[in-house]
Scaffold this motif. Structure first.
Motif, PDB file in Angstrom:
ATOM      1  N   SER A 102      -6.515   3.822  12.356  1.00  0.00           N
ATOM      2  CA  SER A 102      -5.541   3.581  11.109  1.00  0.00           C
ATOM      3  C   SER A 102      -4.771   4.488  10.746  1.00  0.00           C
ATOM      4  N   ASP A 103      -3.380   4.133  10.296  1.00  0.00           N
ATOM      5  CA  ASP A 103      -2.701   4.985   9.547  1.00  0.00           C
ATOM      6  C   ASP A 103      -3.214   5.458   8.147  1.00  0.00           C
ATOM      7  N   LEU A 104      -3.588   6.558   7.914  1.00  0.00           N
ATOM      8  CA  LEU A 104      -4.584   7.211   6.609  1.00  0.00           C
ATOM      9  C   LEU A 104      -3.486   6.792   5.577  1.00  0.00           C
ATOM     10  N   SER A 105      -2.102   6.347   5.547  1.00  0.00           N
ATOM     11  CA  SER A 105      -1.372   6.257   4.307  1.00  0.00           C
ATOM     12  C   SER A 105      -1.529   4.861   3.984  1.00  0.00           C
ATOM     13  N   THR A 106      -2.411   4.105   4.725  1.00  0.00           N
ATOM     14  CA  THR A 106      -2.261   2.468   4.401  1.00  0.00           C
ATOM     15  C   THR A 106      -3.701   2.486   3.797  1.00  0.00           C
ATOM     16  N   ILE A 107      -4.601   3.258   3.929  1.00  0.00           N
ATOM     17  CA  ILE A 107      -6.028   2.871   3.387  1.00  0.00           C
ATOM     18  C   ILE A 107      -6.310   3.056   2.018  1.00  0.00           C
ATOM     19  N   THR A 108      -6.811   2.182   1.485  1.00  0.00           N
ATOM     20  CA  THR A 108      -7.094   2.104   0.129  1.00  0.00           C
ATOM     21  C   THR A 108      -8.366   1.244  -0.251  1.00  0.00           C
ATOM     22  N   TRP A 109      -8.930   1.888  -1.233  1.00  0.00           N
ATOM     23  CA  TRP A 109     -10.330   1.052  -1.809  1.00  0.00           C
ATOM     24  C   TRP A 109     -10.017   0.805  -3.308  1.00  0.00           C
ATOM     25  N   ALA A 110     -10.326  -0.498  -3.599  1.00  0.00           N
ATOM     26  CA  ALA A 110     -10.219  -0.888  -4.991  1.00  0.00           C
ATOM     27  C   ALA A 110     -11.538  -1.850  -5.359  1.00  0.00           C
ATOM     28  N   PRO A 111     -11.755  -1.801  -6.686  1.00  0.00           N
ATOM     29  CA  PRO A 111     -12.680  -2.794  -7.139  1.00  0.00           C
ATOM     30  C   PRO A 111     -11.959  -3.942  -7.116  1.00  0.00           C
ATOM     31  N   LEU A 112     -12.556  -5.405  -7.096  1.00  0.00           N
ATOM     32  CA  LEU A 112     -11.739  -6.579  -6.933  1.00  0.00           C
ATOM     33  C   LEU A 112     -11.872  -7.034  -8.482  1.00  0.00           C
ATOM     34  N   LEU A 113     -10.779  -7.377  -9.089  1.00  0.00           N
ATOM     35  CA  LEU A 113     -10.687  -7.861 -10.335  1.00  0.00           C
ATOM     36  C   LEU A 113     -10.133  -9.229 -10.507  1.00  0.00           C
TER      37      LEU A 113
ATOM     38  N   LEU B  86      -2.796  -4.034  13.670  1.00  0.00           N
ATOM     39  CA  LEU B  86      -3.652  -4.868  13.071  1.00  0.00           C
ATOM     40  C   LEU B  86      -4.001  -4.495  11.540  1.00  0.00           C
ATOM     41  N   TYR B  87      -4.288  -5.519  10.715  1.00  0.00           N
ATOM     42  CA  TYR B  87      -4.784  -5.463   9.173  1.00  0.00           C
ATOM     43  C   TYR B  87      -6.223  -5.461   9.508  1.00  0.00           C
ATOM     44  N   TRP B  88      -6.899  -4.643   8.766  1.00  0.00           N
ATOM     45  CA  TRP B  88      -8.360  -4.750   8.811  1.00  0.00           C
ATOM     46  C   TRP B  88      -8.880  -4.608   7.301  1.00  0.00           C
ATOM     47  N   PHE B  89     -10.001  -5.156   7.024  1.00  0.00           N
ATOM     48  CA  PHE B  89     -10.871  -5.156   5.642  1.00  0.00           C
ATOM     49  C   PHE B  89     -12.165  -4.993   5.705  1.00  0.00           C
TER      50      PHE B  89
ATOM     51  N   GLY C 136      -6.636  -1.509   5.592  1.00  0.00           N
ATOM     52  CA  GLY C 136      -5.948  -0.585   6.206  1.00  0.00           C
ATOM     53  C   GLY C 136      -5.253  -1.309   7.278  1.00  0.00           C
ATOM     54  N   LEU C 137      -4.260  -0.413   7.767  1.00  0.00           N
ATOM     55  CA  LEU C 137      -3.424  -1.125   9.000  1.00  0.00           C
ATOM     56  C   LEU C 137      -3.655  -0.087  10.234  1.00  0.00           C
ATOM     57  N   ALA C 138      -4.029  -0.540  11.273  1.00  0.00           N
ATOM     58  CA  ALA C 138      -4.383   0.243  12.494  1.00  0.00           C
ATOM     59  C   ALA C 138      -3.099   0.151  13.492  1.00  0.00           C
TER      60      ALA C 138
END
Length: 415
Positions: free
Chosen positions: A265-276, A220-223, A185-187
């Motif tokens: 966070s800007d909600l439009s930037t929050i994502t979840w994904a499995p790592l391939l 800020l970028y967070w993960f 996400g991006l805060a």
């Protein structure tokens, strides 16, 4: 029937960078993109020194380098013990090349601005790809959904992790789940966040890792990344639900500052994904190129983001492709299918081991850091990885793919 020298599938970072590289050596490429506009999936991306070297070669680094604050060091904190380790991203010989986190859209636009307006063809979906023998080599016949057929002397698949070109034309194996996932996400802090421009990372014994790094004084970028066993099933796709789950479930043992950042966070930037990722040996022994067809970026080397090399490697691919085509243009004024195939074979040889090494290094980096609290994994993480292998990782992120050749004539090729 349309005829093109080079067709690139996908207008992501790899596709646009490759088109720019080819333009620099005098070759016009057609980029076909199924989306209606530039794809900006993922709000930010990390660009390490090797990416900036590639962007220098492409002639676009000056557009972004002054917009984003450099990050010269990281602080890695073991939440369970409180111990913090400092890791430098700089080297004595190239102290000016460091990590910068940038907006993905900004890089896409910087690349697109370098191309003629008719280079990118949006809302263009391909239905099939086949090859036709021609003068000892082959050409690609690309069938589009609107009924158009495009003849191309070279076809470069830059169509991402689930690449049609990689699977159908080259027979590369489908990327697999690494057993890990990531939330990003991006805060935004309109009044400023007031933090130093350092990469902060937190490691716990609970098989998760989190962190943040500033883009500038206000963003800020967070993960957060963890093992699949932490959630048992896929996380919800609703950004609000993801944000709440991160705060309520995963951030309880992390510093309060991390929670505050996630809350902004800007909600439009929050994502979840499995790592391939793709197995390294699939690239070493598989078909990275075949005749006049090849792949670049995630279409070739999908990898976990543990050393932040996905987009960096894509930019390297673009420059190396430009180098190989530039050598052809320096010798004659038009592309010959047989010579194109030879150039793509050289490209594959140059990128095969580099890409496989990046995949392996990235996966092992994430595996070690999420290994848990056992004495053996602590030894691997704290002694082997952070102390002994740090310089090897620096070599990876400071790799210089070289410059594009100077071609005497930069005019567009004509058949």
């Amino acid at each position: 029937m349309e005829e093109e020298d080079v067709v690139i599938v996908g207008a992501g970072i790899a596709g646009l960078a490759t088109a720019v590289a080819l333009k620099r050596v005098g070759i016009r490429a057609l980029v076909i993109e199924k989306s209606e506009g530039l794809r900006a999936t993922g709000a930010t991306l990390s660009l390490y020194p090797n990416a900036w070297f590639a962007m220098d070669a492409l002639g676009v680094s000056h557009k972004l380098i002054n917009l984003y604050t450099p990050c010269k060091r990281a602080y890695i904190t073991n939440v369970d013990t409180g111990a913090t380790r400092e890791v430098s991203f700089t080297r004595a010989d190239r102290s000016g090349a460091v990590l910068r986190v940038v907006h993905r859209k900004a890089l896409l636009e910087a690349l697109a601005e370098e191309l003629p307006k008719d280079t990118i063809r949006f809302s263009s979906k391909l239905t099939s790809i086949r090859t036709k023998a021609q003068k000892g080599s082959s050409i690609a016949l690309i069938q589009m959904e609107d009924g158009t057929t495009i003849r191309a002397k070279a076809l470069i698949g830059c169509d991402g992790v689930h690449s049609v070109v990689a699977a159908r034309c080259l027979g590369l194996t489908v990327p697999i789940n690494s057993g890990r996932w990531a939330v990003r996400g991006l805060a935004r802090f309109p009044q400023g966040h007031g933090l130093n421009h350092d990469f902060q990372q937190f490691v716990t014994a609970g098989a998760k890792r989190a962190g943040f790094v500033p883009l500038n004084d206000k963003e800020l970028y967070w993960f957060l990344t963890g093992k699949a066993t932490l959630i048992g099933k896929d996380m919800a796709r609703d950004p609000k639900v993801i944000q709440k789950e991160v705060i309520d479930k995963f951030a309880q043992d992390l510093p309060q500052l991390y929670t505050v950042i996630v809350q902004h966070s800007d909600l439009s930037t929050i994502t979840w994904a499995p790592l391939l990722h793709r197995f390294p040996w699939d690239i070493i022994f598989g078909n990275v190129s075949k005749g006049n067809i090849t792949v670049a970026g995630d279409a070739m080397h999908p990898m976990t983001p543990d050393i932040g090399q996905n987009e960096c490697a894509a930019l390297e691919d673009a420059v190396v492709l430009g180098q190989q085509f530039g050598e052809l243009i320096a010798q004659r004024s038009r592309l010959v299918p047989l010579e194109v195939a030879q150039a793509l074979t050289k490209y594959a040889q140059k990128r095969r081991w580099r890409a496989a090494g990046l995949i392996a290094t990235s996966y092992l980096s994430g595996w070690v850091q999420l290994g848990g609290s056992g004495w053996f994994m602590k030894f691997l993480r704290d002694v082997m990885f952070y102390r002994l292998l740090h310089n090897k990782v620096l070599d990876v992120i400071h790799y210089d793919c070289g410059k594009l050749p100077c071609v005497s004539s930069c005019r567009e090729l004509k058949n």
